[in-house]
Motif scaffolding. Structure first.
Motif, PDB file in Angstrom:
ATOM      1  N   ARG B 242       0.826  -1.221   0.000  1.00 26.81           N
ATOM      2  CA  ARG B 242       0.000   0.000   0.000  1.00 26.81           C
ATOM      3  C   ARG B 242       0.853   1.260   0.000  1.00 26.81           C
ATOM      4  NH1 ARG B 242      -5.084   0.038  -1.242  1.00 26.81           N
ATOM      5  NH2 ARG B 242      -5.324   1.875   0.064  1.00 26.81           N
ATOM      6  N   GLN B 268       9.793   6.494 -10.053  1.00 24.19           N
ATOM      7  CA  GLN B 268       9.200   5.916 -11.262  1.00 24.19           C
ATOM      8  C   GLN B 268       8.636   4.519 -11.002  1.00 24.19           C
ATOM      9  OE1 GLN B 268      12.617   6.556 -13.671  1.00 24.19           O
ATOM     10  NE2 GLN B 268      11.890   8.519 -14.492  1.00 24.19           N
ATOM     11  N   GLN B 271       5.417   4.920  -9.341  1.00 20.60           N
ATOM     12  CA  GLN B 271       4.424   5.346 -10.321  1.00 20.60           C
ATOM     13  C   GLN B 271       3.935   4.153 -11.138  1.00 20.60           C
ATOM     14  OE1 GLN B 271       6.039   8.479 -12.831  1.00 20.60           O
ATOM     15  NE2 GLN B 271       4.317   9.790 -12.293  1.00 20.60           N
ATOM     16  N   ARG B 272       4.892   3.317 -11.529  1.00 19.27           N
ATOM     17  CA  ARG B 272       4.537   2.170 -12.369  1.00 19.27           C
ATOM     18  C   ARG B 272       3.585   1.234 -11.627  1.00 19.27           C
ATOM     19  NH1 ARG B 272       7.463  -2.575 -13.933  1.00 19.27           N
ATOM     20  NH2 ARG B 272       9.474  -1.829 -13.157  1.00 19.27           N
ATOM     21  N   PHE B 273       3.813   1.052 -10.340  1.00 18.21           N
ATOM     22  CA  PHE B 273       2.949   0.154  -9.564  1.00 18.21           C
ATOM     23  C   PHE B 273       1.825   0.917  -8.859  1.00 18.21           C
ATOM     24  CE2 PHE B 273       6.621  -2.502 -10.229  1.00 18.21           C
ATOM     25  CZ  PHE B 273       6.068  -3.776 -10.357  1.00 18.21           C
ATOM     26  N   ASP B 274       1.718   2.206  -9.152  1.00 18.32           N
ATOM     27  CA  ASP B 274       0.689   3.075  -8.567  1.00 18.32           C
ATOM     28  C   ASP B 274       0.600   2.940  -7.040  1.00 18.32           C
ATOM     29  OD1 ASP B 274      -1.229   5.001  -8.425  1.00 18.32           O
ATOM     30  OD2 ASP B 274      -2.895   3.669  -8.921  1.00 18.32           O
ATOM     31  N   VAL B 275       1.713   3.190  -6.393  1.00 15.54           N
ATOM     32  CA  VAL B 275       1.751   3.099  -4.941  1.00 15.54           C
ATOM     33  C   VAL B 275       2.344   4.405  -4.399  1.00 15.54           C
ATOM     34  CG1 VAL B 275       3.958   1.865  -5.054  1.00 15.54           C
ATOM     35  CG2 VAL B 275       2.570   1.651  -3.017  1.00 15.54           C
ATOM     36  N   ALA B 276       1.952   4.772  -3.221  1.00 16.51           N
ATOM     37  CA  ALA B 276       2.412   6.032  -2.622  1.00 16.51           C
ATOM     38  C   ALA B 276       3.757   5.843  -1.923  1.00 16.51           C
ATOM     39  CB  ALA B 276       1.377   6.554  -1.631  1.00 16.51           C
ATOM     40  N   ASP B 300       8.116  14.465  -7.845  1.00 11.24           N
ATOM     41  CA  ASP B 300       6.723  14.049  -7.714  1.00 11.24           C
ATOM     42  C   ASP B 300       5.807  14.886  -8.596  1.00 11.24           C
ATOM     43  OD1 ASP B 300       4.386  12.948  -6.853  1.00 11.24           O
ATOM     44  OD2 ASP B 300       4.377  13.942  -4.898  1.00 11.24           O
ATOM     45  N   ASP B 302       2.815  13.736  -9.709  1.00  9.79           N
ATOM     46  CA  ASP B 302       1.398  13.386  -9.572  1.00  9.79           C
ATOM     47  C   ASP B 302       0.941  13.262  -8.114  1.00  9.79           C
ATOM     48  OD1 ASP B 302       2.623  11.016  -8.945  1.00  9.79           O
ATOM     49  OD2 ASP B 302       1.708   9.846 -10.569  1.00  9.79           O
ATOM     50  N   ARG B 304       2.052  11.708  -5.403  1.00 13.81           N
ATOM     51  CA  ARG B 304       2.002  10.429  -4.696  1.00 13.81           C
ATOM     52  C   ARG B 304       3.026  10.360  -3.565  1.00 13.81           C
ATOM     53  NH1 ARG B 304       1.496   6.183  -7.513  1.00 13.81           N
ATOM     54  NH2 ARG B 304       0.958   7.233  -9.449  1.00 13.81           N
ATOM     55  N   ARG B 328      -1.399  14.646  -3.057  1.00 24.19           N
ATOM     56  CA  ARG B 328      -2.809  14.487  -3.418  1.00 24.19           C
ATOM     57  C   ARG B 328      -3.672  13.995  -2.250  1.00 24.19           C
ATOM     58  NH1 ARG B 328      -2.564   8.656  -6.640  1.00 24.19           N
ATOM     59  NH2 ARG B 328      -1.055   9.651  -8.020  1.00 24.19           N
TER      60      ARG B 328
END
Lengths: 478, 478
Positions: B242, B268, B271-276, B300, B302, B304, B328
């Motif tokens: 998470r 990166q 970002q690739r695994f969409d984790v904070a 950063d 986006d 995250r 965010r």
């Protein structure tokens, strides 16, 4: 209007505006004659009229004195919340109330802040300014995890007034009472658990429930005697309640103080069902009469009461000096404290400890409580005068918060929207409910110095409320 | 021992004891002749010997100057933690380390506190003492929920040095960096979730995981380049992670700083695994060379990255002034902040804001970082001298914490037990692991003024460790 009625009206207005306050001596008959250019008999007749209205009394050889207002005849009704566990749905309005306090151009009539302008607070600045001169000054270093020993010592001494015998090591200093409440709830519960609360209930606690995924079981609460023990007992039989959270003394927002016998009975009930009590006593020292009421914690013979308090409502909320007496949950509470903030800021702790130790705290309480009692009576008289007929008004015996129940037609969230044009804001009752109930209620703060501008503000709220009642009546007439 | 060797030994001892420090000018040849009653040629020969040993250098027309120690040749090994999510099992030892700091009679060689005695901190006391004289002083009232605007402004300015462009409203002031970390983890996770961490890892974060019922997935970490991106990538493929929690700059306790390219690559990957990413930058301003390293947050684009920092390791931990740039996750973080402590103490915020705004912070950093760099070299020389041969030593480029890996025979928890008799205490490595690994490691603090008594203390630790190695060897010989 006769001559003496005119004189009486002038004097009455001065009383109501707080120019003459409760226990103040009024000008002598002779002085009134001179000031208003009337005869002695006219002045005497005016004073008699004010005595008939129970606004003043004559004391032998002393003169005429302002009396406290009478108890309002209409109290808010007993709350009837949903009798099942609920998720907390409110947050935006809480954020609106709390996030904007410092630079808001609106007059926040419902905020929870004490009067910070009293002279009796001044020594605190001096103490803070002098702390670094101490030979063993260590104010920039970590304090102990459970807080400054000096402060815990003072807290233990103060707790005696509420019949609590606490050792300094029984006390855990927190970053405001909010952290004490958060630690207590996190110590006792897991996400999904049910917590019984009085209702209406402090929105800060409700938000802790929300953040931790807890459900609130709101118990019907009487504006004079507090949480219904009968309803609570039924709830304890019916639901897996992990903790009971109450503010039994000078309740925020409802204003009641549970009688001692009921406090004891609540403790016994918790014992019978083996459930913990989180007691919020943040307003407990703001008593209008001495001794101050006892805490539920004072009956706690098996450590199941987590007593939460602090100095935010007395010395200043910006210090963020709170405390927790976690009873048998000390170890878990200490862990929760550590992960939450590591330790609390050192300097405010040292300053408050010295403020209490040198007797300034007691002196400040004496002064502030006298002011708040007077201001309660003035605020009540304003609400009685300006708010829609039949409005219920609380009658707190301490603290500085008034709860007003308006006719059902008044929605205080909408009231607030309309008040924004006048740069005014009240605390809408729905903040104090899990599910947006109490929309026809609002909280007012009478810690403000009650100037004519304040009276105008309260009048504006009342007039707008009356307008909303009228609009509703017209709507119903169609 | 010849005459010149004696002189060289005296001078060498003074360097090692920190009487002459890195970049200090040594006494002139003439002064040495006079002090030690030797000839010029003897003094010259002694200085030549010290130059041969690379302890000092001669600078034309200026004299002889102390050189920094050389990089230690043995670094700690790359960590090899269990590659599966673990519950946190440590707490008692953390409590031992943190709960006793203020009145402990032991010398806590492993504590995480900066030097608070430097003259460059003195203006802070004056600022605090003067705050209440400001015409709009409001230090006893609640600050804004997201913190004092003055302080957020200064934090935004400081963040530029780490390549971060933050608006003051992107920043949320917290009660120490600990609260920033706690808010971040509570914002991102639910109980049972898995969080990837560098390993060893700050015990404060580990305890937040424990308190929230989270599992730590400890990733192998290199003492020079930080968390293994390769291992992290595998872990991200394999586990439902998470959040990634790292301290990439002047890591506590391992001392590494991730190279900029690896910081970018880590971002990166996230970002690739969409984790904070929760980035702990609490030591970031303590850089020995300028400009200070960039943060992961600086990449950063986006929102995250939740950047956690504060002034505990620079200005003073007792102020409890931390901050969070939650990207965010701002709304949820604000809610968590509210339920955790309501607001942070006002006065420390105002004091730090003024300390920074008036340039005292930068001046203090310059001074403290110079000291810490020298003291790192001295502490390393002591460890090299007194600790068992083959001990790995970190080589941090900032901050004031050293990580030492002893031979496997040394159990630092037992070492601590034996050090207690000498009133000494180190931070055992097992504190920094979910499951009590790194028992042969320890953390030392070189922010202390490094007196001969400190050298004796470090020597005592080393001697006891050597004794434990010998005991183990004897045991193995049977």
């Amino acid at each position: 209007m006769t001559r003496y009625e005119k004189v009486a009206t002038v004097l009455r207005e001065r009383i109501e505006r707080g120019i003459y306050r409760v226990d103040d001596r009024l000008p002598s008959i002779r002085a009134v004659c001179k000031e208003m250019e009337v005869s002695i008999s006219t002045a005497q007749e005016a004073y008699r009229q004010l005595m008939d209205a129970a606004l003043i009394e004559s004391r032998p050889k002393s003169g005429y004195f302002v009396l406290p207002s009478r108890v309002p005849t209409v109290l808010p009704s007993v709350s009837r919340p949903a009798q099942r566990p609920l998720d907390i749905s409110q947050w935006d309005q809480v954020l609106e109330l709390i996030a904007t306090q410092r630079d808001d151009s609106r007059l926040l009539l419902g905020r929870g802040v004490p009067n910070l302008d009293y002279e009796t607070l001044k020594p605190l600045s001096k103490i803070l300014a002098g702390l670094h001169r101490s030979s063993d000054f260590n104010g920039f270093n970590y304090d102990k995890l459970n807080g400054s020993p000096e402060l815990r010592q003072q807290v233990a001494k103060l707790a005696v007034a509420s019949n609590c015998l606490l050792h300094p090591d029984d006390i855990l200093i927190t970053t405001g009472c909010q952290e004490a409440l958060a630690i207590s709830l996190r110590t006792l519960t897991q996400p999904g658990d049910v917590v019984a609360v009085d209702s209406p209930s402090f929105y800060g606690t409700m938000q802790i429930l929300k953040a931790n995924g807890l459900k609130a079981l709101e118990i019907p609460t009487d504006p004079q005697t507090g949480i219904s023990l009968e309803a609570l007992e039924l709830a304890l039989e019916q639901w897996p309640i992990r903790a009971i959270q109450v503010t039994p003394t000078f309740n925020n927002p409802l204003g009641y103080t549970m009688p001692e016998a009921r406090k004891r009975a609540l403790f016994q009930l918790a014992q019978r069902f083996d459930v913990a009590i989180i007691e919020d006593d943040i307003y407990g020292d703001l008593a209008f009469t001495q001794p101050r009421p006892c805490t539920i914690k004072s009956f706690d013979d098996d450590g199941r009461v987590l007593l939460c308090s602090g100095f935010s409502k007395t010395v200043g909320p910006g210090l963020r000096v709170g405390w927790l007496a976690p009873g048998r949950y000390r170890d878990q509470a200490l862990h929760m404290k550590y992960v939450s903030t590591g330790a609390s800021a050192t300097l405010p702790q040292l300053a408050v400890a010295e403020f209490v130790a040198k007797g300034y705290y007691e002196r400040h309480l004496r002064y502030a409580n006298r002011q708040y009692q007077r201001q309660r009576d003035i605020m009540i008289s304003w609400v009685q005068r300006y708010f829609p007929e039949g409005s219920g008004i609380s009658y707190p015996q301490g603290s500085f918060l008034l709860w007003v129940e308006l006719p059902a037609a008044v929605d205080c969230v909408r009231l607030n929207e309309r008040l924004a044009q006048k740069k005014l804001h009240v605390a809408p009752g729905s903040l104090f409910s899990a599910s947006g109930k109490f929309r026809q209620c609002l909280r007012l703060n009478y810690a403000f110095t009650l100037t004519p501008a304040m009276e105008d503000a309260v009048r504006s709220v009342g007039e707008l409320a009356m307008k909303m009642v009228e609009e509703a009546n017209q709507h119903a007439a169609y």
